[in-house]
Design a protein around this motif. Structure first.
Motif, PDB file in Angstrom:
ATOM      1  N   GLN A  43       0.815  -1.282   0.096  1.00  0.00           N
ATOM      2  CA  GLN A  43       0.014   0.209  -0.112  1.00  0.00           C
ATOM      3  C   GLN A  43       0.904   1.284   0.048  1.00  0.00           C
ATOM      4  OE1 GLN A  43      -3.483   0.540  -0.383  1.00  0.00           O
ATOM      5  NE2 GLN A  43      -2.554   2.490  -0.449  1.00  0.00           N
ATOM      6  N   GLN A  44       0.704   2.208  -1.013  1.00  0.00           N
ATOM      7  CA  GLN A  44       1.209   3.513  -1.071  1.00  0.00           C
ATOM      8  C   GLN A  44       0.735   4.503   0.061  1.00  0.00           C
ATOM      9  OE1 GLN A  44       3.544   4.001  -3.055  1.00  0.00           O
ATOM     10  NE2 GLN A  44       4.202   6.130  -2.786  1.00  0.00           N
ATOM     11  N   VAL A  66       4.253  -4.416   2.328  1.00  0.00           N
ATOM     12  CA  VAL A  66       5.083  -3.524   1.617  1.00  0.00           C
ATOM     13  C   VAL A  66       4.314  -2.274   1.890  1.00  0.00           C
ATOM     14  CG1 VAL A  66       6.061  -2.706  -0.453  1.00  0.00           C
ATOM     15  CG2 VAL A  66       5.769  -4.926  -0.029  1.00  0.00           C
ATOM     16  N   GLY A  67       5.238  -1.306   2.281  1.00  0.00           N
ATOM     17  CA  GLY A  67       4.786   0.359   2.392  1.00  0.00           C
ATOM     18  C   GLY A  67       5.498   1.197   1.364  1.00  0.00           C
ATOM     19  N   ILE A 266       9.196  -9.945 -11.249  1.00  0.00           N
ATOM     20  CA  ILE A 266       8.044  -8.875 -11.794  1.00  0.00           C
ATOM     21  C   ILE A 266       7.068  -8.580 -10.737  1.00  0.00           C
ATOM     22  CG2 ILE A 266       6.507  -8.304 -13.415  1.00  0.00           C
ATOM     23  CD1 ILE A 266       8.208 -10.364 -15.315  1.00  0.00           C
ATOM     24  N   ALA A 267       6.866  -7.313 -10.356  1.00  0.00           N
ATOM     25  CA  ALA A 267       6.203  -6.599  -9.263  1.00  0.00           C
ATOM     26  C   ALA A 267       4.929  -6.050 -10.062  1.00  0.00           C
ATOM     27  CB  ALA A 267       6.873  -5.983  -8.262  1.00  0.00           C
ATOM     28  N   LEU A 268       3.803  -5.721  -9.162  1.00  0.00           N
ATOM     29  CA  LEU A 268       2.670  -5.068  -9.800  1.00  0.00           C
ATOM     30  C   LEU A 268       3.127  -3.766  -8.903  1.00  0.00           C
ATOM     31  CD1 LEU A 268       0.159  -4.317 -11.102  1.00  0.00           C
ATOM     32  CD2 LEU A 268      -1.245  -5.514  -9.242  1.00  0.00           C
ATOM     33  N   ASN A 290       2.167  -6.116  -4.710  1.00  0.00           N
ATOM     34  CA  ASN A 290       1.288  -5.150  -5.224  1.00  0.00           C
ATOM     35  C   ASN A 290       1.571  -3.806  -4.760  1.00  0.00           C
ATOM     36  OD1 ASN A 290      -0.763  -5.927  -3.242  1.00  0.00           O
ATOM     37  ND2 ASN A 290      -1.996  -4.213  -4.056  1.00  0.00           N
ATOM     38  N   CYS A 291       1.306  -2.767  -4.832  1.00  0.00           N
ATOM     39  CA  CYS A 291       1.162  -1.526  -4.196  1.00  0.00           C
ATOM     40  C   CYS A 291       0.147  -0.748  -4.606  1.00  0.00           C
ATOM     41  CB  CYS A 291       2.549  -0.871  -4.164  1.00  0.00           C
ATOM     42  SG  CYS A 291       2.802   0.461  -3.053  1.00  0.00           S
ATOM     43  N   THR A 292      -0.957  -0.689  -4.067  1.00  0.00           N
ATOM     44  CA  THR A 292      -2.222   0.218  -4.179  1.00  0.00           C
ATOM     45  C   THR A 292      -2.009   1.571  -4.135  1.00  0.00           C
ATOM     46  OG1 THR A 292      -3.531  -1.712  -3.570  1.00  0.00           O
ATOM     47  CG2 THR A 292      -4.730   0.423  -4.051  1.00  0.00           C
ATOM     48  N   TRP A 293      -2.384   2.452  -4.944  1.00  0.00           N
ATOM     49  CA  TRP A 293      -2.259   3.863  -4.791  1.00  0.00           C
ATOM     50  C   TRP A 293      -3.106   4.317  -3.939  1.00  0.00           C
ATOM     51  CZ3 TRP A 293       2.037   5.555  -6.050  1.00  0.00           C
ATOM     52  CH2 TRP A 293       2.442   7.081  -6.071  1.00  0.00           C
ATOM     53  N   TYR A 294      -3.132   5.578  -3.109  1.00  0.00           N
ATOM     54  CA  TYR A 294      -3.560   6.094  -1.893  1.00  0.00           C
ATOM     55  C   TYR A 294      -4.827   6.894  -2.526  1.00  0.00           C
ATOM     56  CZ  TYR A 294      -1.076  10.486  -3.171  1.00  0.00           C
ATOM     57  OH  TYR A 294      -0.357  11.473  -3.681  1.00  0.00           O
ATOM     58  N   GLY A 295      -5.332   7.358  -1.513  1.00  0.00           N
ATOM     59  CA  GLY A 295      -6.371   8.260  -1.564  1.00  0.00           C
ATOM     60  C   GLY A 295      -7.763   7.519  -2.010  1.00  0.00           C
ATOM     61  N   ASP A 296      -8.459   8.024  -3.004  1.00  0.00           N
ATOM     62  CA  ASP A 296      -9.874   7.420  -3.504  1.00  0.00           C
ATOM     63  C   ASP A 296      -9.820   5.950  -3.521  1.00  0.00           C
ATOM     64  OD1 ASP A 296     -10.857   9.804  -2.701  1.00  0.00           O
ATOM     65  OD2 ASP A 296     -11.083  10.287  -4.992  1.00  0.00           O
ATOM     66  N   PHE A 297      -8.574   5.276  -3.855  1.00  0.00           N
ATOM     67  CA  PHE A 297      -8.413   4.089  -4.291  1.00  0.00           C
ATOM     68  C   PHE A 297      -8.543   3.211  -3.089  1.00  0.00           C
ATOM     69  CE2 PHE A 297      -5.865   6.171  -7.569  1.00  0.00           C
ATOM     70  CZ  PHE A 297      -6.508   5.515  -8.891  1.00  0.00           C
ATOM     71  N   VAL A 298      -8.447   3.611  -1.954  1.00  0.00           N
ATOM     72  CA  VAL A 298      -8.635   2.828  -0.563  1.00  0.00           C
ATOM     73  C   VAL A 298      -9.841   3.329   0.208  1.00  0.00           C
ATOM     74  CG1 VAL A 298      -7.409   1.942   1.307  1.00  0.00           C
ATOM     75  CG2 VAL A 298      -6.161   2.374  -0.631  1.00  0.00           C
ATOM     76  N   CYS A 299      -9.530   4.706   0.457  1.00  0.00           N
ATOM     77  CA  CYS A 299     -10.630   5.099   1.606  1.00  0.00           C
ATOM     78  C   CYS A 299     -11.076   6.614   1.283  1.00  0.00           C
ATOM     79  CB  CYS A 299      -9.661   5.234   3.013  1.00  0.00           C
ATOM     80  SG  CYS A 299      -8.310   6.159   2.618  1.00  0.00           S
TER      81      CYS A 299
END
Length: 346
Positions: A43-44, A66-67, A266-268, A290-299
Motif C-alpha cells: 500500500q502506498q 510493503v509500504g 516482476i512486481a505490480l 502489489n502496491c495500491t495507490w492512495y486516496g480514493d483507491f482505498v478510503c
C-alpha cells in the motif's frame, strides 16, 4: 504451470550492485524464495494524509507487507517553494514495525517550471505539461547548468537514502517510473536520454554515494526503455484497470517477461483496483508484490469526517478476499529481514 512461465520464476538472489548490503541481499533472497508462490500485499502512503494503512487494518485485521513511499517533496525545487518532506521518517517507522520499504520519486524538475494554476502549478512539475525542462538537452551536455542541477537533485535524494541505509533499511528503489508513457518529463524526449539518466543515477548513487541498500526496480514499461540487465534487479508494472475491475493483468505480466531474456522478478509496483488473487493463480500472473495507490483507491471520509473504506475502485468484499487469501502475504507473516539467511555465495 502456465507455458509462458516455464523456467521464468526461478530467479537467482543476486543483486546488480556487487557491494550490496547484507540486508539488501536478505530482502532479495526472501523475494526470490517466495516468487511464483506468494504475493506480498502493499500500500502506498498518501503524500499529505496517510490513513490507508489503518483503514485497511480496521477492515481486514491485517497490515500490508510493503509500504510505498515517495521522495516527491524532497525534490529541491519543491522544498524551495515550501514543500515539507515527510516520507523518510515514515519509512523508518514502517521498517521498525517489520515492513518492507519501497520508494518512488515524483521528481519535480530542478528548473523551468511553468507554474500556472490550476493544472500546471509548481506542485505538478513532474508532469510534462507543467515544465519546459528538456532532459535530452541536459543529458547531452554534462557541463550544462541543467545537467549539474539534475546531479544536485540526485545528491539531495542520496542524503535521504543514506539515512535509510544508516538504519539498515533495504529499499525497493523505483525512480524514473512510467517513463514510456511520456507524461513525466523524464520520459518526454524518448528512451535514449531517460536510459542515460537511469544509468547515471545508478552509478552516482552506487559509486559516488556508496548506497548499497538499494534494490533497483525499473518501471519504464516498454522494452525500448530497458537500461540493461546489469542495471535492473526487479521489473515493475503500474496498472490502473477501470473501477471494480479485478483482473490478473496477465497480459502486462507477459509483456514484462519479454523485456529481457534474463529471469527477473516482476512486481505490480502500482495498482488501482486490486487484482483477484484467484485469477492471478489461474492466469499465471504471480506478481511479487502489489502496491495500491492512495486516496480514493482505498478510503474516503464519511459523513462524520472519519476515514473509512471507499468502494469506488475496490469493493470491501475484494479487499477482504485479497488480504485473507492463501496467496498473499501480510505484515504479520513477514520474516525478520534483519536475520533472514543470506544467499549462498556459491
Amino acid at each position: 504451470m502456465k507455458k509462458h512461465l516455464q523456467g521464468r520464476l526461478t530467479v537467482e538472489p543476486k543483486l546488480v550492485n556487487p557491494a550490496a548490503s547484507d540486508n539488501a541481499k536478505r530482502l532479495m533472497a526472501y523475494l526470490c524464495s517466495i516468487y511464483g508462490k506468494r504475493t506480498l500485499t502493499g500500500q502506498q502512503y498518501g503524500v499529505v494524509s496517510t490513513p490507508e494503512m489503518d483503514v485497511i487494518f480496521r477492515e481486514t485485521g491485517k497490515y500490508p507487507a510493503v509500504g510505498g513511499f515517495d521522495f516527491m517533496n524532497d525534490s529541491p525545487s519543491r522544498v524551495e517553494r515550501g514543500a515539507v518532506p515527510t516520507d523518510t521518517p515514515l519509512a523508518i517507522e514502517w521498517w521498525k514495525r517489520g515492513g518492507i520499504v519501497t520508494f518512488c520519486w515524483h521528481w519535480n524538475p530542478p528548473k523551468d517550471l511553468i507554474d500556472e494554476e490550476p493544472d500546471n502549478g509548481w506542485h505538478r512539475g513532474f508532469y510534462t505539461t507543467a515544465t519546459t525542462f528538456d532532459i535530452a538537452k541536459a543529458m547531452n551536455d554534462e557541463s550544462s547548468e541543467d545537467y549539474i542541477l539534475l546531479m544536485r537533485d540526485i545528491d539531495a535524494i542520496a542524503v535521504n537514502l543514506g539515512r535509510l541505509q544508516d538504519e539498515g533499511i533495504p529499499v525497493l528503489w523505483r525512480p524514473l517510473h512510467e517513463a514510456s508513457g511520456g507524461w513525466f518529463w523524464w520520459g518526454a524526449q524518448g528512451p535514449e536520454p531517460c536510459v542515460k539518466l537511469w544509468i547515471t543515477m545508478y552509478e552516482r548513487l552506487t559509486n559516488l554515494h556508496g548506497l548499497n541498500n538499494l534494490v533497483w526496480v525499473w518501471n519504464g514499461q516498454h522494452k525500448d526503455w530497458y537500461p540493461g540487465d546489469e542495471y535492473v534487479d526487479i521489473i515493475g508494472e503500474d496498472i490502473y484497470p477501470p473501477e471494480r475491475t479485478y483482473v490478473s493483468n496477465v497480459d502486462r505480466f507477459r509483456q514484462a517477461l519479454d523485456y529481457t531474456a534474463a529471469n527477473k522478478i516482476i512486481a505490480l509496483s502500482e495498482n488501482g483496483p486490486l487484482p483477484d488473487p484467484d485469477k492471478m493463480v489461474g492466469d499465471g500472473a504471480p506478481w511479487a508484490w502489489n502496491c495500491t495507490w492512495y486516496g480514493d483507491f482505498v478510503c474516503l471520509r464519511d459523513a462524520d469526517g472519519e476515514w473509512v473504506v471507499g468502494e469506488q475502485y475496490t469493493e470491501r468484499e475484494m479487499l477482504l478476499k485479497f488480504y485473507g487469501h492463501p496467496l498473499t502475504v501480510t505484515l504479520d507473516e513477514l520474516p525478520d529481514l534483519t536475520v533472514y539467511p543470506l544467499p549462498d555465495k556459491t
